[in-house]
Write a protein that holds these residues in place. Structure first.
Motif, PDB file in Angstrom:
ATOM      1  N   SER A   1      18.065 -27.761 -20.879  1.00 22.77           N
ATOM      2  CA  SER A   1      18.474 -29.163 -20.946  1.00 22.77           C
ATOM      3  C   SER A   1      17.268 -30.070 -21.217  1.00 22.77           C
ATOM      4  CB  SER A   1      19.152 -29.566 -19.637  1.00 22.77           C
ATOM      5  OG  SER A   1      19.498 -30.938 -19.651  1.00 22.77           O
ATOM      6  N   ARG A   2      16.155 -29.777 -20.553  1.00 27.04           N
ATOM      7  CA  ARG A   2      14.953 -30.588 -20.766  1.00 27.04           C
ATOM      8  C   ARG A   2      14.411 -30.407 -22.190  1.00 27.04           C
ATOM      9  NH1 ARG A   2      10.525 -31.205 -16.148  1.00 27.04           N
ATOM     10  NH2 ARG A   2      12.358 -32.322 -15.373  1.00 27.04           N
ATOM     11  N   ILE A   3      14.457 -29.180 -22.699  1.00 26.99           N
ATOM     12  CA  ILE A   3      13.998 -28.933 -24.074  1.00 26.99           C
ATOM     13  C   ILE A   3      14.852 -29.725 -25.063  1.00 26.99           C
ATOM     14  CG2 ILE A   3      13.814 -27.193 -25.898  1.00 26.99           C
ATOM     15  CD1 ILE A   3      13.081 -25.164 -23.704  1.00 26.99           C
ATOM     16  N   ARG A   4      16.180 -29.671 -24.865  1.00 23.30           N
ATOM     17  CA  ARG A   4      17.068 -30.425 -25.772  1.00 23.30           C
ATOM     18  C   ARG A   4      16.787 -31.926 -25.688  1.00 23.30           C
ATOM     19  NH1 ARG A   4      20.961 -26.530 -24.084  1.00 23.30           N
ATOM     20  NH2 ARG A   4      21.678 -27.952 -22.434  1.00 23.30           N
ATOM     21  N   HIS A   5      16.557 -32.403 -24.466  1.00 20.28           N
ATOM     22  CA  HIS A   5      16.276 -33.831 -24.284  1.00 20.28           C
ATOM     23  C   HIS A   5      15.000 -34.239 -25.013  1.00 20.28           C
ATOM     24  CE1 HIS A   5      15.889 -37.741 -22.330  1.00 20.28           C
ATOM     25  NE2 HIS A   5      14.638 -37.412 -22.003  1.00 20.28           N
ATOM     26  N   ASN A   6      13.945 -33.417 -24.858  1.00 17.94           N
ATOM     27  CA  ASN A   6      12.664 -33.735 -25.497  1.00 17.94           C
ATOM     28  C   ASN A   6      12.739 -33.651 -27.015  1.00 17.94           C
ATOM     29  OD1 ASN A   6      11.487 -34.200 -23.016  1.00 17.94           O
ATOM     30  ND2 ASN A   6      10.611 -32.148 -22.839  1.00 17.94           N
ATOM     31  N   LEU A   7      13.656 -32.850 -27.520  1.00 23.89           N
ATOM     32  CA  LEU A   7      13.848 -32.741 -28.967  1.00 23.89           C
ATOM     33  C   LEU A   7      14.820 -33.793 -29.487  1.00 23.89           C
ATOM     34  CD1 LEU A   7      14.088 -28.845 -29.399  1.00 23.89           C
ATOM     35  CD2 LEU A   7      12.186 -30.331 -30.064  1.00 23.89           C
ATOM     36  N   GLY A   8      15.359 -34.587 -28.569  1.00 17.59           N
ATOM     37  CA  GLY A   8      16.313 -35.612 -28.981  1.00 17.59           C
ATOM     38  C   GLY A   8      17.655 -35.031 -29.359  1.00 17.59           C
ATOM     39  N   ARG A   9      18.003 -33.906 -28.771  1.00 15.70           N
ATOM     40  CA  ARG A   9      19.272 -33.241 -29.101  1.00 15.70           C
ATOM     41  C   ARG A   9      20.177 -33.234 -27.883  1.00 15.70           C
ATOM     42  NH1 ARG A   9      18.001 -27.455 -31.550  1.00 15.70           N
ATOM     43  NH2 ARG A   9      20.249 -27.345 -31.216  1.00 15.70           N
ATOM     44  N   GLY A  10      21.449 -33.454 -28.117  1.00 16.39           N
ATOM     45  CA  GLY A  10      22.436 -33.327 -27.061  1.00 16.39           C
ATOM     46  C   GLY A  10      23.044 -31.938 -27.060  1.00 16.39           C
ATOM     47  N   PRO A  11      24.122 -31.737 -26.340  1.00 12.21           N
ATOM     48  CA  PRO A  11      24.798 -30.432 -26.335  1.00 12.21           C
ATOM     49  C   PRO A  11      25.236 -30.035 -27.743  1.00 12.21           C
ATOM     50  CG  PRO A  11      25.625 -31.847 -24.574  1.00 12.21           C
ATOM     51  CD  PRO A  11      24.777 -32.712 -25.454  1.00 12.21           C
ATOM     52  N   LEU A  12      25.224 -28.747 -28.017  1.00  8.99           N
ATOM     53  CA  LEU A  12      25.641 -28.259 -29.330  1.00  8.99           C
ATOM     54  C   LEU A  12      27.141 -28.415 -29.503  1.00  8.99           C
ATOM     55  CD1 LEU A  12      23.593 -24.935 -29.667  1.00  8.99           C
ATOM     56  CD2 LEU A  12      23.193 -27.086 -30.867  1.00  8.99           C
TER      57      LEU A  12
END
Length: 229
Positions: free
Chosen positions: A10-21
């Motif tokens: 979740s933190r990786i997705r947040h830092n990449l500016g990505r939400g759930p797939l």
């Protein structure tokens, strides 16, 4: 409470500016993971099984391992004795507790002292089974378990491995398929070690040092357990 793994992703997705797939992307990823599509397989491994075994031996020897061919598991104790004698090695062996080695006739070689279990720093010679052999590179695939402790692969300076010819196949991808077949997809052993020859490094001034991170010697006993073609 969110599991640690989910928190990390979740933190990786947040830092990449990505939400759930999106569901479509999730399904595509799941299909790819569960499909186990093999990677590129070298043409040189598309040969008869006997030739794969010969290729495995040639590749292993090119990587400074030594190889002996024996006709049955009953020949292991004498082959082990002959190897130790040739290299003036200790006759005290730390052997894997794997049931595959239970019935080896060590009564025929009473000069060998056999102890079973994980390796200790004072152990000089280990004897283990292999899970699989990879002909394309002369590599051993070793799966860890209570019966096959990984310490036996790395602590003793002399590692002797028993592998049946039927356990040798062409490619790296074959070994992963065997692992999934035995343990089930998603339930692999804690560690899987791929061993190509004895340990070595040339990191310091390009001087080759044997045994830097593991055994100085690797000896492979290939048991001819019948034709596979």
């Amino acid at each position: 409470m969110m599991p640690s793994r989910d928190k990390i992703f979740s933190r990786i997705r947040h830092n990449l500016g990505r939400g759930p797939l999106a569901e479509e992307a999730v399904n595509a990823l799941k299909a790819r993971i569960e499909g186990h599509v093999p990677h590129t397989i070298p043409k040189r491994t598309d040969i008869a099984h006997k030739e794969q075994v010969d290729l495995f031996q040639a590749k292993a020897e090119a990587l400074a391992a030594t190889v002996a061919r024996i006709s049955s598991l009953d020949d292991v104790p004498e082959a082990l004795r002959d190897y130790l004698t040739a290299h003036n090695l200790a006759t005290r062996i730390k052997m894997s507790p794997d049931p595959a080695l239970d019935n080896l006739p060590f009564n025929m070689t009473p000069m060998l002292e056999i102890n079973r279990g994980a390796a200790a720093p004072e152990d000089e010679v280990s004897l283990t089974p292999a899970f699989a052999g990879i002909a394309e590179t002369g590599t051993l695939c070793m799966a860890s378990s209570a019966e096959t402790p990984s310490t036996l692969n790395f602590l003793p300076e002399n590692h002797v491995v028993v592998i049946k010819a039927s356990q040798i196949s062409g490619s790296l991808e074959d070994s992963w398929a065997r692992l999934r077949q035995k343990y089930g997809a998603g339930n692999l052993p804690r560690t899987v070690n791929f061993i190509s020859g004895p340990s070595r490094t040339a990191d310091i001034e390009q001087t080759l040092i044997m045994g830097a991170h593991g055994p100085r010697r690797l000896h492979i006993l290939i048991v001819d357990d019948g034709p596979q073609d």
